[in-house]
Design a protein around this motif. Sequence first.
Motif, short mmCIF file in Angstrom:
data_model
loop_
_atom_site.label_atom_id
_atom_site.label_comp_id
_atom_site.label_asym_id
_atom_site.label_seq_id
_atom_site.Cartn_x
_atom_site.Cartn_y
_atom_site.Cartn_z
N CYS A 196 5.52 -1.23 -2.33
CA CYS A 196 5.09 -1.10 -0.94
C CYS A 196 3.68 -0.52 -0.80
CB CYS A 196 6.09 -0.25 -0.16
SG CYS A 196 6.37 1.39 -0.84
N ALA A 197 2.88 -0.59 -1.86
CA ALA A 197 1.53 0.00 -1.83
C ALA A 197 0.68 -0.60 -0.71
CB ALA A 197 0.84 -0.19 -3.18
N GLU A 198 0.76 -1.90 -0.52
CA GLU A 198 -0.04 -2.56 0.52
C GLU A 198 0.37 -2.06 1.91
OE1 GLU A 198 -0.50 -7.03 2.30
OE2 GLU A 198 -0.37 -6.82 0.12
N GLU A 199 1.67 -1.96 2.15
CA GLU A 199 2.16 -1.50 3.45
C GLU A 199 1.81 -0.04 3.70
OE1 GLU A 199 3.85 -3.33 1.30
OE2 GLU A 199 4.60 -5.07 2.39
N LEU A 200 1.82 0.78 2.63
CA LEU A 200 1.41 2.18 2.77
C LEU A 200 -0.07 2.28 3.09
CD1 LEU A 200 3.38 3.75 -0.21
CD2 LEU A 200 3.73 4.26 2.23
N THR A 201 -0.87 1.44 2.43
CA THR A 201 -2.32 1.47 2.64
C THR A 201 -2.70 1.04 4.05
OG1 THR A 201 -2.72 1.03 0.30
CG2 THR A 201 -4.53 0.56 1.80
N THR A 208 6.57 2.88 -5.24
CA THR A 208 5.22 2.72 -4.67
C THR A 208 4.62 1.36 -4.99
OG1 THR A 208 4.90 5.09 -4.91
CG2 THR A 208 2.93 3.78 -4.54
N TYR A 209 4.85 0.85 -6.22
CA TYR A 209 4.26 -0.44 -6.57
C TYR A 209 4.72 -1.56 -5.65
CZ TYR A 209 8.66 -1.80 -8.81
OH TYR A 209 9.97 -2.12 -9.06
N TRP A 249 -1.26 2.35 -16.16
CA TRP A 249 -0.20 3.12 -15.52
C TRP A 249 -0.46 4.61 -15.54
CZ3 TRP A 249 4.08 0.34 -18.72
CH2 TRP A 249 4.17 -0.99 -18.30
N GLU A 260 6.56 13.23 0.20
CA GLU A 260 5.75 12.95 -0.98
C GLU A 260 5.97 14.09 -1.98
OE1 GLU A 260 1.81 11.26 -0.55
OE2 GLU A 260 2.12 11.24 1.61
N PRO A 271 5.07 7.26 4.44
CA PRO A 271 5.98 8.07 3.62
C PRO A 271 6.52 9.24 4.43
CG PRO A 271 3.72 8.53 3.01
CD PRO A 271 3.68 7.42 4.03
#
Length: 79
Positions: free
Chosen positions: A27-32, A24-25, A78, A41, A38
């Motif tokens: 691709c967090a921007e792309e998920l947002t 997740t760390y 974290w 989950e 996803p």
Amino acid sequence: MVIPDLRGALAAVRSSAGISVLPTYLCAEELTDGTIVPLVEPEIPPLNTFYLATRRGSPPHPDLTVLHGHLLMKAQLWI
């Protein structure tokens, strides 16, 4: 396709070249922003366990002491 780098795998997913399992760390921007979505989950996400090892009995290297301090500080975020 076999891609030896997670950033390359993310680029492949962004360009619709397939699917991948990514942390997740990364691709967090792309998920947002919806660039990627996803497919699954899990209820309990996998753990990334990180170990910092040093030699027993020898004084720690100053850089490792600094790294240890930074890890302890960041680890608070974290959880």
